[in-house]
Design a protein around this motif. Structure first.
Motif, PDB file in Angstrom:
ATOM      1  N   THR A   1      18.297 -15.055  15.398  1.00  0.00           N
ATOM      2  CA  THR A   1      19.017 -16.318  15.561  1.00  0.00           C
ATOM      3  C   THR A   1      20.519 -16.090  15.469  1.00  0.00           C
ATOM      4  O   THR A   1      21.003 -15.421  14.542  1.00  0.00           O
TER       5      THR A   1
ATOM      6  N   GLU B   1      22.532 -17.947  14.363  1.00  0.00           N
ATOM      7  CA  GLU B   1      23.016 -18.576  13.136  1.00  0.00           C
ATOM      8  C   GLU B   1      23.216 -17.559  12.013  1.00  0.00           C
ATOM      9  O   GLU B   1      23.857 -17.865  11.005  1.00  0.00           O
TER      10      GLU B   1
ATOM     11  N   THR C   1      27.357 -16.700   6.462  1.00  0.00           N
ATOM     12  CA  THR C   1      26.037 -17.274   6.201  1.00  0.00           C
ATOM     13  C   THR C   1      25.450 -16.707   4.913  1.00  0.00           C
ATOM     14  O   THR C   1      25.550 -15.506   4.652  1.00  0.00           O
TER      15      THR C   1
ATOM     16  N   GLU D   1      22.364 -21.087   4.676  1.00  0.00           N
ATOM     17  CA  GLU D   1      23.393 -22.081   4.383  1.00  0.00           C
ATOM     18  C   GLU D   1      24.716 -21.618   4.957  1.00  0.00           C
ATOM     19  O   GLU D   1      25.144 -20.488   4.739  1.00  0.00           O
ATOM     20  N   HIS D   2      25.352 -22.514   5.743  1.00  0.00           N
ATOM     21  CA  HIS D   2      26.730 -22.348   6.197  1.00  0.00           C
ATOM     22  C   HIS D   2      27.609 -23.272   5.359  1.00  0.00           C
ATOM     23  O   HIS D   2      27.113 -24.118   4.607  1.00  0.00           O
TER      24      HIS D   2
ATOM     25  N   ALA E   1      26.464 -26.609   7.055  1.00  0.00           N
ATOM     26  CA  ALA E   1      25.100 -26.916   7.484  1.00  0.00           C
ATOM     27  C   ALA E   1      24.058 -26.217   6.617  1.00  0.00           C
ATOM     28  O   ALA E   1      24.326 -25.181   5.993  1.00  0.00           O
TER      29      ALA E   1
ATOM     30  N   LEU F   1      20.020 -24.776   7.071  1.00  0.00           N
ATOM     31  CA  LEU F   1      19.140 -24.357   8.156  1.00  0.00           C
ATOM     32  C   LEU F   1      17.866 -23.742   7.597  1.00  0.00           C
ATOM     33  O   LEU F   1      17.877 -23.118   6.533  1.00  0.00           O
TER      34      LEU F   1
ATOM     35  N   CYS G   1      18.239 -33.907  12.428  1.00  0.00           N
ATOM     36  CA  CYS G   1      18.117 -32.466  12.664  1.00  0.00           C
ATOM     37  C   CYS G   1      18.518 -32.065  14.083  1.00  0.00           C
ATOM     38  O   CYS G   1      18.381 -32.825  15.042  1.00  0.00           O
TER      39      CYS G   1
ATOM     40  N   VAL H   1      14.706 -22.783  14.719  1.00  0.00           N
ATOM     41  CA  VAL H   1      15.599 -23.168  13.628  1.00  0.00           C
ATOM     42  C   VAL H   1      15.651 -24.687  13.530  1.00  0.00           C
ATOM     43  O   VAL H   1      15.681 -25.379  14.552  1.00  0.00           O
ATOM     44  N   THR H   2      15.636 -25.196  12.315  1.00  0.00           N
ATOM     45  CA  THR H   2      15.974 -26.593  12.064  1.00  0.00           C
ATOM     46  C   THR H   2      17.311 -26.617  11.326  1.00  0.00           C
ATOM     47  O   THR H   2      17.475 -25.921  10.318  1.00  0.00           O
ATOM     48  N   LYS H   3      18.259 -27.377  11.853  1.00  0.00           N
ATOM     49  CA  LYS H   3      19.638 -27.365  11.344  1.00  0.00           C
ATOM     50  C   LYS H   3      20.079 -28.771  11.007  1.00  0.00           C
ATOM     51  O   LYS H   3      19.976 -29.684  11.842  1.00  0.00           O
TER      52      LYS H   3
END
Length: 334
Positions: free
Chosen positions: A178, A180, A185, A241-242, A245, A247, A289, A304-306
């Motif tokens: 991903t 992400e 991160t 975690e950002h 966000a 995720l 989401c 991914v769920t964000k």
């Protein structure tokens, strides 16, 4: 703080999650500066290389590690904060591989059509300018793409003495692919065995969501990360975690089941963070989401769920681990 530097020799690469002896023991709070080889183990170097001729199918996605984390026990949460992910070469490789990719027949989606032709693209990388240059095979078209470094793979040893190939994403992390998973991160993984035994690899200089052809801009990386341990609280699926966000990542086949795994994990996380009922969390997730794709080519697909933190009430997952590691990252010397 000075990171511990580790560059594996070729005989130290590992090709599985689980089943490998640790290369080092590290305590929570340790910073590591690692070198990771590309997914092809450095074997694809020119536009004339054909994957079927130069690759060893038993040696794909070499990992740097595993690392034994002092005090980690099953049921704990390993937190890995990625401080920097930086290209280690001035070129990257991408290929089409027979019976692999999202838009071709595969061994699992069998068709009578022959495999797509094998082609290799070598991208010139200008780190200072932050670009990688695409050069077409069938015309004189070229295009500069912005670099977006990420890691395709981070994972811990699975439970029940399982040994899984580094090509697989699952509940232990693995080859999630991903975009992400970038610098800044924090990744939270459930610990399954004593010491956690985490490893990282599969650097991508950039990758579109889905990794459609099956390969990104594959390249070696310099990776700086911070290791932390949270007692208890192991998530069922990887959580990221950002700064802005939260995720979750689910991996399975078919793709909708991977998406469902990530959605259920986010619903569960919301119940923990906000002390709300499961159906209330389900409702919130439904309305807030985003669903970025990770990969639709690997042994399992990853979805991914964000959730962007705004407009959610301010919370500090895992006791504020992400913010604390961000502060610690600012103290590192390289």
């Amino acid at each position: 703080m000075q990171p511990i530097e580790f560059t594996p020799s070729p005989d130290q690469y590992v090709w599985t999650f689980g089943g490998a002896e640790p290369v080092m023991e590290v305590a929570p709070g340790t910073a590591l500066r690692l070198w990771t080889e590309d997914a092809f183990a450095g074997r694809v170097t020119t536009p004339h290389d054909k994957p079927s001729q130069v690759l060893n199918p038993k040696e794909l996605n070499p990992q740097t590690g595993p690392f034994y984390v002092t005090g980690a026990e099953p049921g704990d949460t390993l937190a890995l904060h990625f401080v920097s992910i930086e290209p280690a070469r001035t070129w990257a490789a991408s290929t089409t591989i027979p019976l692999f990719g999202a838009l071709t027949g595969t061994d699992r989606t069998a068709t009578l059509q022959p495999p797509l032709p094998e082609l290799t693209w070598i991208y010139h990388v200008d780190v200072d300018r932050g670009t990688a240059t695409f050069v077409a095979h069938e015309s004189d078209f070229t295009l500069e793409l912005p670099l977006a470094p990420m890691l395709g793979t981070v994972g811990v040893a699975p439970a029940l003495r399982e040994v899984r190939t580094t090509l697989v994403p699952d509940y232990f992390g693995g080859n999630m692919d991903t975009p992400e998973l970038r610098a800044g991160t924090t990744v939270y993984l459930g610990v399954n065995v004593e010491g956690a035994l985490f490893s990282v690899g599969d650097g991508h200089y950039r990758q579109g969501e889905g990794e459609t052809c099956g390969t990104a801009l594959e390249g070696a990386m310099h990776v700086t990360l911070l290791v932390d341990l949270i007692k208890g609280g192991a998530p069922a699926w990887p959580r990221f975690e950002h700064d802005d966000a939260l995720l979750t990542v689910g991996s399975a086949r078919p793709l909708e089941d991977a998406w469902r795994c990530s959605q259920v994990e986010m619903v569960t996380w919301l119940t923990e963070l906000y002390d709300v009922g499961r159906l209330d969390a389900y409702q919130l997730c439904s309305q807030l989401c985003l669903s970025p794709l990770a990969n639709v080519v690997d042994v399992n697909y990853s979805a991914v769920t964000k959730l962007v933190k705004d407009p959610l009430p301010t919370v500090a997952p895992y006791g504020g681990a992400h913010a604390r590691l961000r502060r610690l990252a600012a103290t590192l010397t390289t």
